[in-house]
Design a protein around this motif. Structure first.
Motif, PDB file in Angstrom:
ATOM      1  N   SER A 127      13.674  43.832  56.987  1.00  0.00           N
ATOM      2  CA  SER A 127      14.287  45.117  56.633  1.00  0.00           C
ATOM      3  C   SER A 127      15.742  44.926  56.237  1.00  0.00           C
ATOM      4  CB  SER A 127      14.165  46.113  57.798  1.00  0.00           C
ATOM      5  OG  SER A 127      14.717  45.590  58.985  1.00  0.00           O
ATOM      6  N   ASP A 128      16.469  44.045  56.936  1.00  0.00           N
ATOM      7  CA  ASP A 128      17.854  43.748  56.551  1.00  0.00           C
ATOM      8  C   ASP A 128      17.901  43.087  55.177  1.00  0.00           C
ATOM      9  OD1 ASP A 128      18.728  44.778  58.919  1.00  0.00           O
ATOM     10  OD2 ASP A 128      19.547  42.904  59.717  1.00  0.00           O
ATOM     11  N   GLY A 129      16.942  42.205  54.927  1.00  0.00           N
ATOM     12  CA  GLY A 129      16.917  41.500  53.652  1.00  0.00           C
ATOM     13  C   GLY A 129      16.668  42.430  52.481  1.00  0.00           C
ATOM     14  N   ALA A 173      26.620  59.926  47.927  1.00  0.00           N
ATOM     15  CA  ALA A 173      25.223  59.922  48.343  1.00  0.00           C
ATOM     16  C   ALA A 173      24.961  58.760  49.285  1.00  0.00           C
ATOM     17  CB  ALA A 173      24.308  59.824  47.120  1.00  0.00           C
ATOM     18  N   VAL A 174      23.947  58.928  50.113  1.00  0.00           N
ATOM     19  CA  VAL A 174      23.551  57.890  51.066  1.00  0.00           C
ATOM     20  C   VAL A 174      22.055  57.652  50.918  1.00  0.00           C
ATOM     21  CG1 VAL A 174      23.271  57.315  53.508  1.00  0.00           C
ATOM     22  CG2 VAL A 174      25.380  58.396  52.727  1.00  0.00           C
ATOM     23  N   LEU A 175      21.688  56.383  50.824  1.00  0.00           N
ATOM     24  CA  LEU A 175      20.277  56.001  50.784  1.00  0.00           C
ATOM     25  C   LEU A 175      19.918  55.391  52.129  1.00  0.00           C
ATOM     26  CD1 LEU A 175      17.686  55.645  49.011  1.00  0.00           C
ATOM     27  CD2 LEU A 175      18.475  53.309  48.594  1.00  0.00           C
ATOM     28  N   GLU A 176      18.903  55.927  52.747  1.00  0.00           N
ATOM     29  CA  GLU A 176      18.412  55.380  54.005  1.00  0.00           C
ATOM     30  C   GLU A 176      16.927  55.096  53.864  1.00  0.00           C
ATOM     31  OE1 GLU A 176      18.431  58.240  57.213  1.00  0.00           O
ATOM     32  OE2 GLU A 176      18.336  59.899  55.776  1.00  0.00           O
ATOM     33  N   GLY A 177      16.389  54.325  54.784  1.00  0.00           N
ATOM     34  CA  GLY A 177      14.971  54.014  54.677  1.00  0.00           C
ATOM     35  C   GLY A 177      14.459  53.297  55.905  1.00  0.00           C
ATOM     36  N   SER A 178      13.171  53.064  55.903  1.00  0.00           N
ATOM     37  CA  SER A 178      12.529  52.327  56.987  1.00  0.00           C
ATOM     38  C   SER A 178      11.496  51.386  56.390  1.00  0.00           C
ATOM     39  CB  SER A 178      11.864  53.288  57.980  1.00  0.00           C
ATOM     40  OG  SER A 178      10.814  54.011  57.348  1.00  0.00           O
ATOM     41  N   VAL A 179      11.210  50.328  57.135  1.00  0.00           N
ATOM     42  CA  VAL A 179      10.246  49.328  56.697  1.00  0.00           C
ATOM     43  C   VAL A 179       9.243  49.100  57.821  1.00  0.00           C
ATOM     44  CG1 VAL A 179       9.900  46.961  55.899  1.00  0.00           C
ATOM     45  CG2 VAL A 179      11.990  48.191  55.267  1.00  0.00           C
ATOM     46  N   ARG A 180       7.977  49.244  57.486  1.00  0.00           N
ATOM     47  CA  ARG A 180       6.909  48.943  58.443  1.00  0.00           C
ATOM     48  C   ARG A 180       6.058  47.820  57.854  1.00  0.00           C
ATOM     49  NH1 ARG A 180       4.724  51.584  62.642  1.00  0.00           N
ATOM     50  NH2 ARG A 180       5.843  53.488  62.104  1.00  0.00           N
ATOM     51  N   VAL A 188       7.426  50.979  52.789  1.00  0.00           N
ATOM     52  CA  VAL A 188       8.857  51.288  52.737  1.00  0.00           C
ATOM     53  C   VAL A 188       9.010  52.770  52.422  1.00  0.00           C
ATOM     54  CG1 VAL A 188      11.056  50.841  51.599  1.00  0.00           C
ATOM     55  CG2 VAL A 188       9.444  48.963  51.962  1.00  0.00           C
ATOM     56  N   THR A 189       9.718  53.471  53.289  1.00  0.00           N
ATOM     57  CA  THR A 189      10.000  54.898  53.097  1.00  0.00           C
ATOM     58  C   THR A 189      11.487  55.064  52.855  1.00  0.00           C
ATOM     59  OG1 THR A 189       8.196  55.465  54.602  1.00  0.00           O
ATOM     60  CG2 THR A 189       9.780  57.195  54.090  1.00  0.00           C
ATOM     61  N   THR A 190      11.843  55.785  51.807  1.00  0.00           N
ATOM     62  CA  THR A 190      13.251  55.941  51.448  1.00  0.00           C
ATOM     63  C   THR A 190      13.612  57.401  51.242  1.00  0.00           C
ATOM     64  OG1 THR A 190      12.761  55.703  49.090  1.00  0.00           O
ATOM     65  CG2 THR A 190      13.307  53.704  50.287  1.00  0.00           C
ATOM     66  N   GLN A 191      14.902  57.697  51.432  1.00  0.00           N
ATOM     67  CA  GLN A 191      15.415  59.041  51.137  1.00  0.00           C
ATOM     68  C   GLN A 191      16.854  58.940  50.669  1.00  0.00           C
ATOM     69  OE1 GLN A 191      14.366  62.646  53.409  1.00  0.00           O
ATOM     70  NE2 GLN A 191      16.542  62.885  53.839  1.00  0.00           N
TER      71      GLN A 191
END
Length: 376
Positions: A127-129, A173-180, A188-191
């Motif tokens: 996820s960091d990568g 703007a800010v982009l955030e997300g998660s990785v499963r 990968v879910t992003t907003q």
């Protein structure tokens, strides 16, 4: 490096103007404040000269300096020196107006560290990568200001909301997300969120196989750029995006593990980073990023005396040259070669050339400027 130093006119009553003043000296009551002003300002002139060579327009905001000191002679002398170098000096009210105008024009974004929501916490390197690669890709676009990795990752695990983070980083703007990650599957879910009102501009979910990770990165970056361009009428060109494209997913995974440990910088992590970069090259000998990673590793091993100095720098040079030959548009290889020229060969002109090339390729990469400051 040798060369002409910035010329600051002498100030009455002040002798021995230094070329720089250490942070310890600045913090000491024994150092006259006006001496610190002169010393730090000469450094500012030299930095401005360097960025002028890169074609950058330089402005000094006096509200953030001690330029306008209580002694008018110092302020006048420094102001004259800056302006002789083509540097605009703004007083407090002007500086405030410029900063307000800057905040109301253009576009800026912060990519926060994607959260690892996999069952295995060890997948944090992945996820960091992905976050690192996205910051790197977006940072190559002219017309878009991307917050550095160091600043973005300082909010890793924070409980602050997006508006608070965005205001702290001074972005639009800010982009955030998660990785499963589950086996060979990745989700990968992003907003993307507008900071001014917390309104979500875009969100999407990407489901891919691990073997499609390179396509995932490209699709994610191009989607973000397209939404920013469409929502803010920005002149952003997708053709300017640059991606690392190793041939094997296993090689890329080893590379991400190497970069994850490299950023931690403990002796144990540096050793692990070297092993992972080497593994990546064994899997894909033409992986430019892994060659640059090995170059970084050899430089540090030479500094720490883990490898004989001459051998370490020779290996670093070879790795850097291979990286550049395989991918001339990747800044990391140029930075490694700049280190070799700067710290080992003492070839200042070649060192500067490769630093400037790295900055040209990736104008928002923080470690390029850090190295440039060290060079100066």
């Amino acid at each position: 490096p040798t060369g002409a130093r910035a010329a600051v006119p002498p100030v009455p009553g002040l002798e021995g103007t230094p070329y720089w003043t250490s942070s310890e000296a600045l913090a000491s009551d024994a150092i006259p404040q006006r001496l610190a002003v002169i010393g730090s300002s000469v450094v500012a002139v030299e930095l401005a000269q360097a960025f002028g060579r890169l074609g950058s327009r330089v402005t000094i905001l006096a509200r953030h300096t001690l330029l306008f000191h209580e002694d008018p002679a110092i302020g006048e002398a420094l102001t004259a020196a800056f302006r002789d170098e083509g540097i605009e000096v703004l007083e407090h009210k002007q500086a405030s107006a410029v900063e307000d105008a800057k905040s109301s024009t253009g576009m800026s974004i912060a990519v926060l560290p994607f959260r690892n929501v996999s069952a295995d916490p060890e997948n944090e390197y992945f996820s960091d990568g992905l976050t690192d690669e996205l910051i790197s890709s977006l940072g190559m676009l002219f017309g878009l200001r991307v917050v550095s990795r160091t600043s973005a990752f300082s909010f890793k695990g924070t409980t602050k909301n997006i508006r608070e983070i965005g205001e702290a980083l001074n972005v639009d703007a800010v982009l955030e997300g998660s990785v499963r990650r589950s086996g060979a599957r990745i989700r990968v879910t992003t907003q993307l969120t507008r900071v001014s009102d917390g309104f979500p501009l875009w969100s999407e979910r990407f489901d891919r196989e691990m073997s499609d990770v390179f396509e995932l990165q490209e699709e994610l970056a191009t989607s973000v750029v397209s939404k920013l361009r469409d929502n803010h009428a920005l002149d952003l060109h997708l053709s300017h995006l640059h991606f690392r494209t190793p041939k094997q997913a296993d090689a890329y995974e080893a590379y991400l593990k190497g970069r994850y440990h490299w950023t931690r910088r403990t002796p144990e992590d540096v050793e692990l980073a070297g092993r992972y970069f080497e593994r990546a090259l064994n899997l894909d000998p033409n992986f430019a990023g892994a060659h640059a990673g090995m170059g970084d590793f050899y430089c540090l091993q030479g500094w720490f005396g883990k490898i004989p100095m001459d051998e370490a720098w020779a290996l670093a040079r070879s790795s850097a040259l291979q990286s550049i030959a395989l991918d001339p548009k990747m800044p990391e290889g140029h930075l490694v070669l700049a280190s070799v020229f700067n710290f080992y060969d003492r070839d200042w002109e070649k060192a500067r050339h490769h630093m400037e090339r790295a900055i040209e390729l990736h104008p928002q990469r923080g470690d390029s400027y850090y190295m440039y400051v060290a060079y100066l």
